[in-house]
Scaffold this motif. Structure first.
Motif, PDB file in Angstrom:
ATOM      1  N   ALA A 275      66.010  40.588  -2.839  1.00 16.13           N
ATOM      2  CA  ALA A 275      65.149  41.753  -3.062  1.00 16.13           C
ATOM      3  C   ALA A 275      64.048  41.781  -2.006  1.00 16.13           C
ATOM      4  O   ALA A 275      63.387  40.771  -1.745  1.00 16.13           O
ATOM      5  N   ALA A 276      63.861  42.940  -1.380  1.00 22.15           N
ATOM      6  CA  ALA A 276      62.870  43.079  -0.307  1.00 22.15           C
ATOM      7  C   ALA A 276      61.713  43.969  -0.773  1.00 22.15           C
ATOM      8  O   ALA A 276      61.513  44.194  -1.959  1.00 22.15           O
ATOM      9  N   GLY A 277      60.967  44.492   0.201  1.00 22.21           N
ATOM     10  CA  GLY A 277      59.717  45.163  -0.101  1.00 22.21           C
ATOM     11  C   GLY A 277      59.839  46.339  -1.040  1.00 22.21           C
ATOM     12  O   GLY A 277      59.070  46.462  -1.997  1.00 22.21           O
ATOM     13  N   LEU A 278      60.791  47.238  -0.793  1.00 19.15           N
ATOM     14  CA  LEU A 278      60.887  48.420  -1.640  1.00 19.15           C
ATOM     15  C   LEU A 278      61.217  48.045  -3.079  1.00 19.15           C
ATOM     16  O   LEU A 278      60.636  48.591  -4.023  1.00 19.15           O
ATOM     17  N   GLU A 279      62.146  47.117  -3.243  1.00 20.36           N
ATOM     18  CA  GLU A 279      62.509  46.696  -4.588  1.00 20.36           C
ATOM     19  C   GLU A 279      61.311  46.087  -5.322  1.00 20.36           C
ATOM     20  O   GLU A 279      61.064  46.396  -6.493  1.00 20.36           O
ATOM     21  N   LEU A 280      60.570  45.232  -4.632  1.00 21.91           N
ATOM     22  CA  LEU A 280      59.429  44.585  -5.263  1.00 21.91           C
ATOM     23  C   LEU A 280      58.295  45.567  -5.528  1.00 21.91           C
ATOM     24  O   LEU A 280      57.571  45.450  -6.511  1.00 21.91           O
ATOM     25  N   ALA A 281      58.133  46.533  -4.654  1.00 26.47           N
ATOM     26  CA  ALA A 281      57.051  47.499  -4.817  1.00 26.47           C
ATOM     27  C   ALA A 281      57.325  48.500  -5.928  1.00 26.47           C
ATOM     28  O   ALA A 281      56.403  48.960  -6.608  1.00 26.47           O
ATOM     29  N   THR A 282      58.591  48.854  -6.116  1.00 23.40           N
ATOM     30  CA  THR A 282      58.924  49.921  -7.054  1.00 23.40           C
ATOM     31  C   THR A 282      59.681  49.460  -8.283  1.00 23.40           C
ATOM     32  O   THR A 282      59.731  50.178  -9.285  1.00 23.40           O
TER      33      THR A 282
END
Length: 306
Positions: A275-282
């Motif tokens: 999981a990268a930035g978008l997944e963690l942010a949203t």
């Protein structure tokens, strides 16, 4: 701020969401890798806390499956289910009866742990990317004093589902009618790739006759579920090359075992990506395989096994 001491760590609650977090610094010291004698193998190197349950081996000699307290526990009721005395045993190559014995162990320890827990979680980590720390085949079961976010939200959504029907019944009927995401059908269980998966190649195993409590599944039905799970894991292995995965048993929280709107399921979630930035942010998963393609590939693999 809400915090509770809990088994060498602490439970803290997010003030905005109400979600709980387990702080468990003792888990950082748990061993990783396969160096030295395996503590789960029978013999001179065996090193576990006193067992809490065992299924005797053939003829009553030795053991087939056993459970012991987890030395690096997340709660005061956290156990390891040692699935076989054979260090190289796995669901993928197991006999159907051996796979059923493991699911039977999950049921028995669930019944024991839920006496003092708000929620009992059964899970299996396979591979380093899935968080496993010991190669010997094992799964885990933990009793928690609070309900997780997913358990709370599931109760709210499913209890309020319109028309007085189980959502699980409607979902299964829709999947069987469409057919494109069906992986395998058995007499008592169905495996399918969910329409909106959380990971690539996610598959769920659900009962044909919905019921809330996994621990109450009769042995005849459990045997079919075990066979479906074994074939699914073998198909994933052949399609993806022994992928890391997390297996989770979703079942009713304590006190909700007879809820008419709940139904248990098994979820197998391969860990093919990080999981990268978008997944963690949203909190929105990015999945690189469609469930329709997943189902077609695994259906073909299972068909070749039959």
């Amino acid at each position: 701020m809400t915090a509770r001491r809990w088994h060498g760590g602490e439970l803290r609650q997010d003030r905005l969401t109400g979600d709980w977090v387990i702080l468990a610094p003792g888990r950082a010291t748990r061993p990783h890798g396969s160096g030295g004698p395996c503590p789960f193998c029978p013999g001179a190197g065996e090193d576990t806390p006193p067992e809490t349950w065992r299924l005797p081996g053939p003829g009553g000699s030795g053991w087939q499956v056993r459970s012991v307290p987890n030395r690096y526990a997340l709660s005061d009721r956290h156990e390891v289910i040692i699935e076989s005395p054979d260090h190289k045993w796995d669901f993928r190559t197991a006999a159907d009866a051996e796979a059923e014995a493991v699911l039977h162990a999950w049921q028995q320890r669930h019944l024991a742990l839920r006496k003092t827990a708000a929620q009992v979680v059964i899970f299996r980590n396979h591979g380093l990317a899935a968080g496993t720390s010991r190669p010997h085949p094992h799964s885990q079961i933990a009793g928690l004093p609070v309900l997780s976010r997913s358990a709370r939200r599931g109760l709210e959504l499913l209890r309020d589902h319109p028309r007085g029907h189980r959502f699980a019944e409607e979902q299964l009927a829709a999947e069987l009618a469409a057919g494109t995401r069906i992986v395998h059908t058995g007499p008592h269980s169905v495996a399918f790739a969910p329409f909106a998966p959380n990971t690539a190649f996610e598959v769920r195993i659900v009962p044909r006759a919905c019921q809330a409590d996994f621990a109450a599944v009769p042995r005849a039905e459990l045997a079919d579920v075990a066979r479906t799970l074994r074939m699914l894991l073998q198909a994933l292995d052949e399609e993806l090359g022994d992928p890391a995965y997390n297996l989770v048993v979703e079942t009713a929280p304590t006190g909700w075992e007879r809820a008419p709107f709940l139904s248990w399921s098994l979820r197998v979630l391969p860990r093919l990506e990080i999981a990268a930035g978008l997944e963690l942010a949203t909190g929105i998963p990015v999945v690189t395989a469609t469930p329709e393609d997943t189902a077609a590939a695994l259906r073909a693999r299972i068909g070749a096994l039959a």
